[in-house]
Design an enzyme around this catalytic site. Structure first.
Site, PDB file in Angstrom:
ATOM      1  N   CYS A  73       0.835  -1.203   0.000  1.00 17.49           N
ATOM      2  CA  CYS A  73       0.000   0.000   0.000  1.00 17.49           C
ATOM      3  C   CYS A  73       0.869   1.252   0.000  1.00 17.49           C
ATOM      4  O   CYS A  73       1.771   1.396   0.835  1.00 17.49           O
ATOM      5  CB  CYS A  73      -0.906  -0.013   1.234  1.00 17.49           C
ATOM      6  SG  CYS A  73      -1.920   1.459   1.417  1.00 17.49           S
ATOM      7  N   CYS A 162      -7.963   0.874  -1.958  1.00 19.31           N
ATOM      8  CA  CYS A 162      -7.539   0.210  -0.723  1.00 19.31           C
ATOM      9  C   CYS A 162      -7.267  -1.275  -0.997  1.00 19.31           C
ATOM     10  O   CYS A 162      -8.092  -1.973  -1.597  1.00 19.31           O
ATOM     11  CB  CYS A 162      -8.611   0.357   0.346  1.00 19.31           C
ATOM     12  SG  CYS A 162      -8.213  -0.469   1.898  1.00 19.31           S
ATOM     13  N   TYR A 312     -26.495 -12.006  20.914  1.00 21.84           N
ATOM     14  CA  TYR A 312     -25.945 -11.072  19.920  1.00 21.84           C
ATOM     15  C   TYR A 312     -26.125 -11.672  18.523  1.00 21.84           C
ATOM     16  O   TYR A 312     -25.198 -11.730  17.716  1.00 21.84           O
ATOM     17  CB  TYR A 312     -24.461 -10.797  20.180  1.00 21.84           C
ATOM     18  CG  TYR A 312     -24.125 -10.423  21.605  1.00 21.84           C
ATOM     19  CD1 TYR A 312     -24.207  -9.098  22.035  1.00 21.84           C
ATOM     20  CD2 TYR A 312     -23.720 -11.379  22.521  1.00 21.84           C
ATOM     21  CE1 TYR A 312     -23.884  -8.742  23.342  1.00 21.84           C
ATOM     22  CE2 TYR A 312     -23.405 -11.046  23.832  1.00 21.84           C
ATOM     23  CZ  TYR A 312     -23.488  -9.725  24.238  1.00 21.84           C
ATOM     24  OH  TYR A 312     -23.183  -9.385  25.531  1.00 21.84           O
ATOM     25  N   ASP A 381     -21.438 -13.948  20.653  1.00 19.49           N
ATOM     26  CA  ASP A 381     -20.558 -13.245  19.718  1.00 19.49           C
ATOM     27  C   ASP A 381     -20.695 -11.757  19.999  1.00 19.49           C
ATOM     28  O   ASP A 381     -21.310 -11.012  19.226  1.00 19.49           O
ATOM     29  CB  ASP A 381     -20.960 -13.583  18.278  1.00 19.49           C
ATOM     30  CG  ASP A 381     -20.013 -12.964  17.251  1.00 19.49           C
ATOM     31  OD1 ASP A 381     -18.951 -12.449  17.652  1.00 19.49           O
ATOM     32  OD2 ASP A 381     -20.339 -12.990  16.045  1.00 19.49           O
ATOM     33  N   CYS A 408     -13.959 -10.899  19.152  1.00 19.95           N
ATOM     34  CA  CYS A 408     -13.192 -10.058  18.230  1.00 19.95           C
ATOM     35  C   CYS A 408     -12.220  -9.168  18.993  1.00 19.95           C
ATOM     36  O   CYS A 408     -11.646  -8.242  18.428  1.00 19.95           O
ATOM     37  CB  CYS A 408     -14.129  -9.211  17.366  1.00 19.95           C
ATOM     38  SG  CYS A 408     -15.208  -8.100  18.298  1.00 19.95           S
TER      39      CYS A 408
END
Length: 451
Positions: A73, A162, A312, A381, A408
Site C-alpha cells: 500500500c 484500498c 448477539y 458473539d 473479536c
C-alpha cells in the site's frame, strides 16, 4: 524515568504489543514504537511519556527483522487502517496467536497456562477481503473526498484503491464521492455540522448485491445522485439514509430510511442464504466467515435434543448453522431491524423452532430463564466490549452445558474468561484471521461445564 519528549534513543525491540507496535526497554522503561518489529535494533524519538511507559516515533531501523516486508500500500503509513502490513503474512498469523497468549497472561484466568491455543487460521490471498466499507467524507477545494481519519487525528486520508477493501465497493465509493461533488451535496466539517458525514457500501459475496447507507445530519435531496448511481451500478439494490445529528464519534443515528430499492440484500454462508438490512451486522470478511462459522459448529457440537441460545444474534447468521440440528433456537439483538431480518430469514428457510426478540442479552436471557426456558447450549458473539457483567452472572448462575464464545477482542475475552472458568473448562481456543494486516484477530473458544 529519565526520558524526555523529543529525546532520541537507540532501542532493541523485544516483542510486539496488542496494537502491532514494537516494544523495547530503555533503562527499565517500556517504550512502544509503531512500525518496529520484534528482533529489530532501531533509533526512535520519544513522542509522549506516560506513568509507566513511553511512546516513540520510528526514525531508523539499524538492524532489520528478516520478516520485514515492503507494504504494498502506497499510503500505508499515512492511513493507519492497517498496522502490520510491514510484517510477512506467516508471521502476522504467529503474532495473532501470541496476542491470545499475551491477553491470557495479563488477565490470568484460572489454568490459562494449560489452555490449548491453536495456530491462527489465515487466508490464501489476504487482500481485497473487506465486503463492507465505512468512509468518512470531507470537502477539500470543492471536491468531496472519502476515506478514513489518520490515527488519533481528524485528518482525512482519501482512499481510492484500498488493498484490503473489496474492489467493487471501492469503485462504488469513488463514484459516490464524485456524485456528491457534482451535485454539490452539503458535506459536514468540523465547523459546520450540516451534511453528509459517512458513506457505507456493502456487497454480498454470494449474490453480488450491493446496499448503500448515506449518513447525514440534515435532510438532503439525493434523488438525482441516486438515479445516476444506480444507473452506473445495476448491482445496487438498496440505498438508505441514516440520520445522525449527535456531535459524537458514533457513526449511525437511530433513524434509517430506505430511499430507493428494497429493504435488504441476500447473502450466504455455509449452505444457507439470508437477508441483510442496511444496519444489520455481518462479518466484514465473507471468505473467512465460512471458516469462523465452521469452527463454531465444530466447537459447539450440538445434539437434536439441545435448546440453544444465540446471544448477539444479528440477522441470525450463526444460529442458522445449528437450527436444523437442535430442538429450539432463540436469539436476541439490540438492533430491531436485525431481529426482523432474523425472523424473516428463519421463516423463509422453513424453521419452526426459532424465536427472536429485540433487546439486550443481559436483560432478555435472565427473563427467559425466569419464564422457564432452559437452554443447555449457548453461543455468544459480543462486540469488542465483551460480555456485560449481568450476562456473565446469568451464565454462571444457569450454566448451559456447552458454550462457544466468539470474540473479536482478545483482551475482553481473557477478562471474561476469569469469571466463566469458575463454571466452565476451556477445551481449546482457535483464532481465525478475519482482518489480515491489522492487529486484530477473531477467536472461537470451546467451553464445557465443569462436572
Amino acid at each position: 524515568m529519565n526520558l524526555k519528549v523529543k529525546q532520541k534513543i537507540p532501542l532493541k525491540i523485544k516483542r510486539m504489543g496488542i496494537n502491532g507496535e514494537g516494544i523495547g526497554f530503555y533503562q527499565k522503561t517500556l517504550v512502544f514504537v509503531p512500525g518496529a518489529l520484534k528482533g529489530e535494533d532501531i533509533y526512535c524519538e520519544i513522542t509522549s511519556i506516560k506513568r509507566n511507559f513511553a511512546e516513540a516515533r520510528l526514525l531508523k531501523v539499524n538492524k532489520k527483522s528478516k520478516f520485514r516486508v515492503v507494504p504494498a500500500c502506497t499510503i500505508y503509513n499515512e492511513c493507519g487502517g492497517c498496522q502490520i502490513m510491514h510484517l510477512h503474512y506467516d508471521k502476522q498469523l504467529e503474532f495473532k496467536t501470541d496476542l491470545l497468549h499475551q491477553a491470557l497472561k495479563k488477565f490470568a484466568p484460572e489454568g490459562y497456562e494449560n489452555y490449548e491455543v491453536r495456530p491462527t487460521i489465515g487466508m490464501k490471498e489476504p487482500k481485497y477481503y473487506r465486503a463492507k466499507l465505512q468512509f468518512q467524507t470531507r470537502k477539500f477545494k470543492n471536491r468531496v473526498k472519502a476515506g478514513l481519519y489518520a490515527q488519533n487525528s481528524h485528518y482525512l486520508v482519501e482512499l481510492k484503491d484500498c488493498l484490503v477493501q473489496d474492489k467493487e465497493t471501492q469503485v462504488i465509493a469513488n463514484r459516490l464521492a464524485e456524485l456528491l461533488t457534482y451535485y454539490q451535496i452539503p458535506i459536514t466539517d468540523e465547523r459546520k455540522n450540516l451534511g453528509v458525514r459517512t458513506i457505507m457500501v456493502r456487497r454480498a459475496r454470494k449474490t453480488g448485491q450491493v446496499q448503500i447507507i448515506i449518513v447525514t445530519n440534515r435532510q438532503l435531496n439525493l434523488n438525482l445522485l441516486v438515479k445516476d448511481l444506480v444507473k452506473d451500478f445495476p448491482e445496487i439494490v438498496t440505498v438508505a439514509v441514516n440520520t445522525n445529528t449527535a456531535k459524537t464519534s458514533e457513526i449511525y443515528g437511530d433513524e434509517t430510511e430506505i430511499i430507493w430499492g428494497q429493504e435488504s440484500i441476500q447473502e450466504g454462508v455455509l449452505d444457507y442464504e439470508f437477508a441483510l438490512s442496511p444496519r444489520a451486522f455481518y462479518q466484514l470478511n465473507p471468505e473467512q466467515t465460512e471458516i469462523l462459522y465452521g469452527e463454531a459448529g465444530k466447537a459447539l457440537d450440538v445434539k437434536q435434543e439441545d435448546n440453544l441460545i444465540d446471544a448477539y444474534c444479528g440477522v441470525g447468521t450463526i444460529g442458522f448453522a445449528f437450527a436444523r440440528k437442535v430442538k429450539t433456537l432463540r436469539g436476541m439483538d439490540i438492533i430491531p431491524e436485525a431481529i426482523e431480518d432474523a425472523k424473516r430469514n428463519a421463516k423463509r428457510m422453513g424453521f419452526d423452532n426459532t424465536y427472536y426478540e429485540a433487546g439486550m442479552a443481559e436483560e432478555i436471557i435472565p427473563r427467559w430463564y425466569n419464564e422457564g426456558y432452559q437452554a443447555n447450549a449457548l453461543i455468544v458473539d459480543p462486540p469488542r466490549t465483551g460480555l456485560d457483567n449481568q450476562l456473565i452472572e446469568t451464565i454462571v448462575k444457569h450454566t448451559p452445558e456447552k458454550m462457544v464464545y466468539i470474540s473479536c477482542n482478545v483482551s475482553t475475552l481473557a477478562r471474561d474468561l476469569v469469571q466463566l472458568v469458575k463454571v466452565y473448562n476451556v477445551e481449546y481456543i482457535q483464532s481465525v484471521d478475519m482482518f489480515p494486516h491489522t492487529a486484530r484477530t477473531e477467536a472461537v473458544v470451546k467451553l464445557r461445564k465443569k462436572l
